[in-house]
Write an enzyme that holds these catalytic residues in place. Structure first.
Site, PDB file in Angstrom:
ATOM      1  CG  ASN A 124      78.949  31.116  83.589  1.00  0.00           C
ATOM      2  OD1 ASN A 124      79.025  30.615  84.713  1.00  0.00           O
ATOM      3  ND2 ASN A 124      79.984  31.183  82.783  1.00  0.00           N
TER       4      ASN A 124
ATOM      5  CG  HIS B 254      80.342  25.793  84.248  1.00  0.00           C
ATOM      6  ND1 HIS B 254      79.571  26.538  85.110  1.00  0.00           N
ATOM      7  CD2 HIS B 254      81.055  26.692  83.512  1.00  0.00           C
ATOM      8  CE1 HIS B 254      79.823  27.822  84.906  1.00  0.00           C
ATOM      9  NE2 HIS B 254      80.707  27.937  83.945  1.00  0.00           N
TER      10      HIS B 254
ATOM     11  CB  CYS C 124      83.232  28.086  85.972  1.00  0.00           C
ATOM     12  SG  CYS C 124      83.031  29.815  85.592  1.00  0.00           S
TER      13      CYS C 124
HETATM   14  N1  ACO Z   1      75.177  41.339  71.653  1.00  0.00           N
HETATM   15  C1  ACO Z   1      75.276  41.588  70.335  1.00  0.00           C
HETATM   16  N2  ACO Z   1      76.407  41.383  69.640  1.00  0.00           N
HETATM   17  C2  ACO Z   1      77.456  40.893  70.304  1.00  0.00           C
HETATM   18  C3  ACO Z   1      77.426  40.620  71.684  1.00  0.00           C
HETATM   19  C4  ACO Z   1      76.220  40.862  72.358  1.00  0.00           C
HETATM   20  N3  ACO Z   1      76.064  40.622  73.679  1.00  0.00           N
HETATM   21  N4  ACO Z   1      78.624  40.141  72.056  1.00  0.00           N
HETATM   22  C5  ACO Z   1      79.403  40.102  70.963  1.00  0.00           C
HETATM   23  N5  ACO Z   1      78.701  40.578  69.897  1.00  0.00           N
HETATM   24  C6  ACO Z   1      79.131  40.713  68.532  1.00  0.00           C
HETATM   25  C7  ACO Z   1      80.627  40.903  68.409  1.00  0.00           C
HETATM   26  O1  ACO Z   1      80.967  42.245  68.631  1.00  0.00           O
HETATM   27  C8  ACO Z   1      80.874  40.460  66.990  1.00  0.00           C
HETATM   28  O2  ACO Z   1      80.549  41.524  66.143  1.00  0.00           O
HETATM   29  P1  ACO Z   1      81.484  41.852  64.866  1.00  0.00           P
HETATM   30  O3  ACO Z   1      81.411  40.604  64.023  1.00  0.00           O
HETATM   31  O4  ACO Z   1      80.821  43.034  64.294  1.00  0.00           O
HETATM   32  O5  ACO Z   1      82.832  42.081  65.446  1.00  0.00           O
HETATM   33  C9  ACO Z   1      79.826  39.366  66.772  1.00  0.00           C
HETATM   34  O6  ACO Z   1      78.854  39.524  67.817  1.00  0.00           O
HETATM   35  C10 ACO Z   1      80.381  37.973  66.841  1.00  0.00           C
HETATM   36  O7  ACO Z   1      81.248  37.898  67.935  1.00  0.00           O
HETATM   37  P2  ACO Z   1      82.030  36.603  68.248  1.00  0.00           P
HETATM   38  O8  ACO Z   1      82.933  36.851  69.422  1.00  0.00           O
HETATM   39  O9  ACO Z   1      82.614  36.035  67.011  1.00  0.00           O
HETATM   40  O10 ACO Z   1      80.834  35.664  68.697  1.00  0.00           O
HETATM   41  P3  ACO Z   1      80.859  34.153  68.970  1.00  0.00           P
HETATM   42  O11 ACO Z   1      79.958  33.495  68.018  1.00  0.00           O
HETATM   43  O12 ACO Z   1      82.261  33.619  69.124  1.00  0.00           O
HETATM   44  O13 ACO Z   1      80.185  34.070  70.407  1.00  0.00           O
HETATM   45  C11 ACO Z   1      80.642  33.938  72.749  1.00  0.00           C
HETATM   46  C12 ACO Z   1      80.741  34.790  71.496  1.00  0.00           C
HETATM   47  C13 ACO Z   1      79.179  33.613  73.021  1.00  0.00           C
HETATM   48  C14 ACO Z   1      81.198  34.745  73.917  1.00  0.00           C
HETATM   49  C15 ACO Z   1      81.453  32.647  72.497  1.00  0.00           C
HETATM   50  O14 ACO Z   1      82.763  32.940  72.111  1.00  0.00           O
HETATM   51  C16 ACO Z   1      81.493  31.783  73.722  1.00  0.00           C
HETATM   52  O15 ACO Z   1      80.518  31.138  74.052  1.00  0.00           O
HETATM   53  N6  ACO Z   1      82.645  31.724  74.418  1.00  0.00           N
HETATM   54  C17 ACO Z   1      82.721  31.055  75.684  1.00  0.00           C
HETATM   55  C18 ACO Z   1      82.397  32.079  76.708  1.00  0.00           C
HETATM   56  C19 ACO Z   1      82.012  31.500  77.997  1.00  0.00           C
HETATM   57  O16 ACO Z   1      81.144  30.655  78.080  1.00  0.00           O
HETATM   58  N7  ACO Z   1      82.658  32.026  79.034  1.00  0.00           N
HETATM   59  C20 ACO Z   1      82.455  31.643  80.325  1.00  0.00           C
HETATM   60  C21 ACO Z   1      82.778  30.192  80.501  1.00  0.00           C
HETATM   61  S1  ACO Z   1      84.003  29.821  81.560  1.00  0.00           S
HETATM   62  C22 ACO Z   1      83.404  30.267  82.887  1.00  0.00           C
HETATM   63  O17 ACO Z   1      82.265  29.976  83.164  1.00  0.00           O
HETATM   64  C23 ACO Z   1      84.210  31.091  83.743  1.00  0.00           C
END
Ligand code: ACO
Length: 328
Positions: free
Chosen positions: A285, A255, A113
């Protein structure tokens, strides 16, 4: 000293809009979860058979038209992408042929990215070294083609799109000067964002591998922590290097991965979140396309003024990060 900058920009997104509610009909997720955890409300997704080069050609044609030049006036094409049409040949070569850029070299740049940020500096270096007069740089991604649609943790985050810019000397041409760039990598984060199978490390073996091994895998928490740090470090470093205050930045164009990442970085820098332009709620994204898509929209909305300091900042697979400081 030669001044090099961006003299035109053009973007393209596929027509099909897919809302969070539509995703909720396909998997166990909800509009509420996606909006509250990421800020994303909808994304564009390609039609069947539409690939990164198709989006890139649309975006490139708009940029060339706005610059008032033809494809034959370009002597280097760089496509920044993590979702190329093929592992090889390079998507840039397909774009070069389709555009009819008969006197251009062409190559893909892989920096996840951060691809657009890396490619801006690469293009500037080509121009200032005298190896190319005009570079056409396109961030083009069809990340939805490599997302794992059974992994709700990652697939809801991505969308498709392309953004193109022309980079050349500003001698006698109006444009926006690239003042400084800062590019970094932390390869220790190899597995935080990865398509693990089908390269030379693990060639695809139908007896050992599943479809998921060929798709994007992400450690969301690790990426989140890395991304916030990367944004803060990049902004501080570029401002310090150029001798300007962070408060002097008119706009930061990050980004467009996740609103929570941007809000956390803004808080650490003690900047209002509004200083960071975001449009991820509509496009999700789009990886290497997200920064040009944002800049193009800012121009449409008349947000940019001559003389303003504008800083683009990227982070992604590699792990890579960095930014470009632009004098608008
Ligand atoms: N819908 C509903 N529930 C979900 C989803 C979804 N799409 N995805 C995850 N969950 C659930 C999980 O299973 C978890 O459930 P559990 O507690 O029963 O296990 C709960 O939501 C919380 O999950 P977490 O992983 O703790 O959620 P978090 O608050 O950390 O958010 C996220 C997850 C949004 C992916 C976060 O970690 C994040 O923003 N990370 C960066 C990801 C990113 O931006 N990647 C790309 C950037 S780099 C690039 O562009 C290549």
């Amino acid at each position: 000293m030669m001044k090099t900058g961006i003299t035109a920009i053009g973007c393209y997104v596929p027509e099909r809009v897919v809302t969070n509610d539509e995703l909720a009909q396909m998997m166990d997720t909800s509009d509420e979860w996606i909006v509250s955890h990421t800020g994303i409300r909808e994304r564009r997704i390609v039609a069947e058979g539409e690939a990164a080069s198709d989006l890139a050609v649309h975006a490139a044609r708009t940029a060339l038209e706005r610059r008032g030049i033809g494809a034959e006036d370009i002597d280097m094409i760089i496509v920044a992408t993590s979702s190329p049409d093929y592992p090889f040949p390079a998507t840039a070569c397909l774009v070069q042929h389709r555009l009819g850029a008969k006197v251009a070299g062409a190559f893909d740049l892989s920096a996840g990215c951060t691809g657009f940020v890396y490619a801006v500096e690469t293009a500037r270096a080509f121009v200032e070294a005298g190896s190319a007069r005009r570079v056409l740089l396109i961030g083009s991604e069809v990340l939805t083609s490599i997302a794992n649609w059974e992994d709700r943790n990652s697939c809801v985050l991505f969308g498709d799109g392309a953004g193109a810019v022309v980079i050349e000397s500003l001698d006698g041409v109006a444009g926006h000067q690239i003042m400084s760039s800062w590019l970094r990598s932390d390869g220790a984060g190899e597995t935080a964002l990865i398509r693990p199978v089908s390269g030379s490390r693990s060639p695809f073996d139908p007896r050992k591998h599943s479809a998921a091994d060929l798709q994007l895998q992400m450690d969301g928490k690790r990426v989140y922590l890395f991304a916030v740090d990367a944004i803060v470090k990049t902004i501080r470093t570029l401002c310090e290097r150029e001798g300007i205050l962070i408060e002097d930045l008119a706009w930061i164009v990050p980004h467009q991965a996740n609103l929570r990442i941007i809000e956390a970085a803004a808080k650490r820098l003690k900047l209002p979140t509004e200083r960071f332009y975001t449009n991820l709620e509509r496009y999700a994204n789009t990886s290497a396309a997200s920064i040009p898509l944002a800049i193009d929209e800012m121009i449409d909305n008349d947000l940019l003024r001559p003389g303003q300091w504008v800083l683009s900042v990227g982070f992604g697979a590699g792990l890579t990060y960095g930014g470009n400081l632009i004098r608008w």
